[in-house]
Design a protein around this motif. Structure first.
Motif, PDB file in Angstrom:
ATOM      1  N   TYR A 138       3.885   1.239   6.831  1.00  0.00           N
ATOM      2  CA  TYR A 138       2.713   0.979   5.981  1.00  0.00           C
ATOM      3  C   TYR A 138       1.397   1.466   6.584  1.00  0.00           C
ATOM      4  CZ  TYR A 138       5.907  -1.801   3.204  1.00  0.00           C
ATOM      5  OH  TYR A 138       6.956  -2.204   2.428  1.00  0.00           O
ATOM      6  N   ARG A 139       1.441   2.567   7.335  1.00  0.00           N
ATOM      7  CA  ARG A 139       0.179   3.117   7.844  1.00  0.00           C
ATOM      8  C   ARG A 139      -0.739   3.568   6.718  1.00  0.00           C
ATOM      9  NH1 ARG A 139       1.900   8.089  11.493  1.00  0.00           N
ATOM     10  NH2 ARG A 139       3.658   6.701  11.903  1.00  0.00           N
ATOM     11  N   GLN A 140      -0.178   3.906   5.541  1.00  0.00           N
ATOM     12  CA  GLN A 140      -0.972   4.337   4.392  1.00  0.00           C
ATOM     13  C   GLN A 140      -1.846   3.209   3.835  1.00  0.00           C
ATOM     14  OE1 GLN A 140       2.279   3.951   4.475  1.00  0.00           O
ATOM     15  NE2 GLN A 140       3.095   3.114   2.563  1.00  0.00           N
ATOM     16  N   THR A 151      -0.525  -0.173  -4.476  1.00  0.00           N
ATOM     17  CA  THR A 151      -1.952  -0.157  -4.129  1.00  0.00           C
ATOM     18  C   THR A 151      -2.249   0.860  -3.038  1.00  0.00           C
ATOM     19  OG1 THR A 151      -2.218  -2.493  -4.736  1.00  0.00           O
ATOM     20  CG2 THR A 151      -3.897  -1.543  -3.291  1.00  0.00           C
ATOM     21  N   CYS A 152      -1.404   0.903  -2.013  1.00  0.00           N
ATOM     22  CA  CYS A 152      -1.673   1.794  -0.882  1.00  0.00           C
ATOM     23  C   CYS A 152      -1.500   3.254  -1.270  1.00  0.00           C
ATOM     24  CB  CYS A 152      -0.779   1.426   0.296  1.00  0.00           C
ATOM     25  SG  CYS A 152      -1.065  -0.264   0.906  1.00  0.00           S
ATOM     26  N   ALA A 153      -0.468   3.572  -2.037  1.00  0.00           N
ATOM     27  CA  ALA A 153      -0.261   4.944  -2.495  1.00  0.00           C
ATOM     28  C   ALA A 153      -1.410   5.412  -3.369  1.00  0.00           C
ATOM     29  CB  ALA A 153       1.060   5.043  -3.255  1.00  0.00           C
ATOM     30  N   ASP A 154      -1.997   4.492  -4.130  1.00  0.00           N
ATOM     31  CA  ASP A 154      -3.127   4.822  -5.016  1.00  0.00           C
ATOM     32  C   ASP A 154      -4.471   4.727  -4.307  1.00  0.00           C
ATOM     33  OD1 ASP A 154      -1.343   5.186  -7.073  1.00  0.00           O
ATOM     34  OD2 ASP A 154      -1.638   3.186  -7.936  1.00  0.00           O
ATOM     35  N   ASN A 155      -4.468   4.377  -3.007  1.00  0.00           N
ATOM     36  CA  ASN A 155      -5.686   4.181  -2.208  1.00  0.00           C
ATOM     37  C   ASN A 155      -6.628   3.175  -2.866  1.00  0.00           C
ATOM     38  OD1 ASN A 155      -7.365   4.497   0.018  1.00  0.00           O
ATOM     39  ND2 ASN A 155      -8.460   6.228  -0.858  1.00  0.00           N
TER      40      ASN A 155
END
Length: 365
Positions: free
Chosen positions: A90-92, A332-336
């Motif tokens: 989950y570094r993104q 959420t993380c993939a979509d920033n």
């Protein structure tokens, strides 16, 4: 978790007004430009310059005083914040924008950088993961937050299994960042399956390696049975009270998950904090695997106790993992983002963000 702003004086002339406007524009440019881009570790290497009101600016370098964590003035301080999930997965979720939100929307004091050794983590790419931790420490520092460097050993449960790796890792971290005021070292996430004497000997082997490069930052030592002071394996805090680590400026860690860990654990934390310096470096409102229904009532009992005794805490976790313990909704993380506000938050995220935001800022006094 177990497996499963710029101030000016009043202006007296149009010339002074123009000068002040130019000064403000220059400062604004510096804030928005940030440092030059660095290596790509899945985060954007831009960040705001810290203001005078950040946790680190107010409290400075922390130290252990008696059973409390104290600031540069010797006043007890209670830090509150979030832990990343495993950086290999989950570094993104650890981006410039997400950390801006954590620092300024959530008003968090501390970020725990969860560095797994096994499970596809550090041991697969020591150089890459060490560089990633360097990068995230700098990001937390630029925002005036404290950073806990978490050596996330979990399985195998004997910390000696990773002692050589830990010496290499923490020696470099301490050499690179030991002059900073915002660092804490968590040297063993959740020891398990071994006695306290084995954990203590590991700490006494590793702590001098860190102290050779950084003699001043607090060090956090994991306790037996997944950092439960031994409760999860039929013991209690007395084994640490009677045989503490032979080192100074250290604290002992305690982890709990409210839906699983009830009064026996709560009472252990209360007794331990009266005898030892304790930091809760991981907790959740769900079961011990970070999943299932939230028990906010039990979690609030823990938070009330920790506020009363000024025990710092970090919640698990700042990611969009599918489990209920991750604060962000999936994707959420993939979509920033969006990172600020509550639109992207699960129930646990809304609850914990509110608790961080509603507390007296920087938790001193």
């Amino acid at each position: 978790m177990r497996p499963a702003r710029i101030r000016t004086r009043p202006l007296g002339s149009a010339g002074a007004l123009l000068a002040a406007l130019l000064l403000a524009l220059t400062a604004l440019a510096a804030l928005t430009t940030g440092p030059a881009a660095g290596a790509d570790h899945g985060t954007v290497n831009t960040s705001p310059a810290p203001t005078a009101a950040t946790p680190v600016a107010v409290n400075g370098r922390l130290k252990v005083c008696g059973t409390k964590l104290c600031n540069q003035h010797g006043a007890p301080v209670q830090l509150r914040g979030m832990s990343t999930h495993g950086l290999q997965w989950y570094r993104q979720c650890v981006t410039s924008s997400s950390l801006n939100a954590l620092a300024t929307d959530w008003n968090a004091d501390v970020l725990r950088i969860s560095t797994y050794i096994q499970e596809g983590g550090y041991e697969t790419d020591p150089r890459g993961y060490t560089d990633l931790v360097h990068h995230i420490i700098e990001q937390a520092t630029s925002r005036g937050m404290y950073a806990i460097v978490d050596w996330h050993m979990l399985s195998p449960g004997d910390p000696h299994h990773n002692l050589g790796r830990a010496k290499t890792f923490f020696s470099e971290i301490a050499r690179r960042h030991g002059d900073k005021k915002n660092l804490l070292y968590e040297i063993a996430n959740e020891p398990n399956g071994v006695g306290w004497s084995r954990i203590r000997s590991y700490a006494e082997d590793l702590i001098p390696v860190i102290r050779a490069k950084d003699p001043r930052s607090p060090i956090l030592v994991g306790t037996r049975a997944w950092s439960s002071f031994g409760v999860s394996e039929g013991s209690d805090e007395t084994e640490v009270v009677n045989d503490p680590v032979r080192a100074s400026n250290i604290m002992y860690t305690f982890h709990f998950y409210a839906a699983s860990h009830r009064d026996e654990y709560l009472n252990t934390l209360s007794r331990a904090a009266d005898e030892l310096p304790v930091f809760v470096t991981e907790f959740g409102t769900q079961d011990y695997a970070g999943e299932g229904a939230n028990d906010f009532a039990m979690a609030q009992r823990y938070l009330d106790l920790m506020a009363q005794k000024k025990i710092g805490w970090v919640n698990w976790n700042f990611s969009d993992d599918h489990r209920s313990g991750a604060v962000f909704t999936a994707g959420t993380c993939a979509d920033n983002g969006p990172w600020a506000g509550t639109r992207s938050l699960k129930q646990a995220g809304v609850w914990i963000r509110d608790r961080i935001r509603s507390a007296d800022h920087f938790r001193t006094g």
